[in-house]
Design a protein around this motif. Sequence first.
Motif: not given
Length: 282
Positions: A216-220, A232-236, A262-263
């Motif tokens: 879970s990337l909730n901190t972003l 924004r995050v790169s997934v695959n 990004r954080q």
Amino acid sequence: MFKILSNEMIAENIYKMDILAPRVAKSAKPGQFIIVRVDDKGERVPLTISDFDSERGSVQIVVQALGHSTKKLVSLGSGEFVKDFAGPLGNASDFISEDFELLRNKKVVFVGGGVGAAPVYPQVKFFSDLGICTDVVLGFKNENFVILKNEFESLNANVHFCTDDGSFGFKGLVTDKLEELIKSKNIDIVVTIGPMIMMKFVAELTKKYDIKTIASLNTLMVDGTGMCGGCRVSVNDEIKFTCVDGPEFDAHLVDFDEAMSRQSTYKEEENHKCRLDGDLNV
């Protein structure tokens, strides 16, 4: 306006707050989050739901008071109000839509770190309410930072507390305890929530053992709508937005190094705001 039912400090700079929000409580599911705004001039703060009571109409959040807005939020006491409390937002955990009988045959381990223990709790509670026992690995700096101990121990779960200095529970990292469990049990799924660096190493460990892992990337998240682009995050190798496409993703496909970079995007602006407000602890 949304009434604060209670506000309790449960560890250093960490507060557990109950907010009266009947509509949110009625619709909330494990894995989702809310957006809170203290007043008309306050910024939007996304916080993961740590518990909810649909009958009482309350939603619980756990807040780590580090920046200007979170410090302002936790300064409010029982009986006071916040301007906005919007939600539930984001996608619920995939477990919610799975066949319950299939879930009973899966060995699930949850790994949480620091305040990441809070969003782990409703997912473990979901399994516990179904009569399914899960393993839970929770990591903290030391015993003074352990949160929600009684809540977790009240559930049908095997809870493993870890501290860096060994002052409470297992001495070592959550990955050390997780690897012990992997070697002793046939684990099907690992769910990890917490500091980005912790989730990165959890994902690297489970990838070695070919165990499906969800992070879970909730901190972003920043504004919680996808409009600011801060999450924004790169997934695959594809661009995803944590707040609308997540917050949960396949951990083995997440570019954690990019996410950690990004954080820090707004760190200087946050420190500047705190200095303007006379907060020297930045």
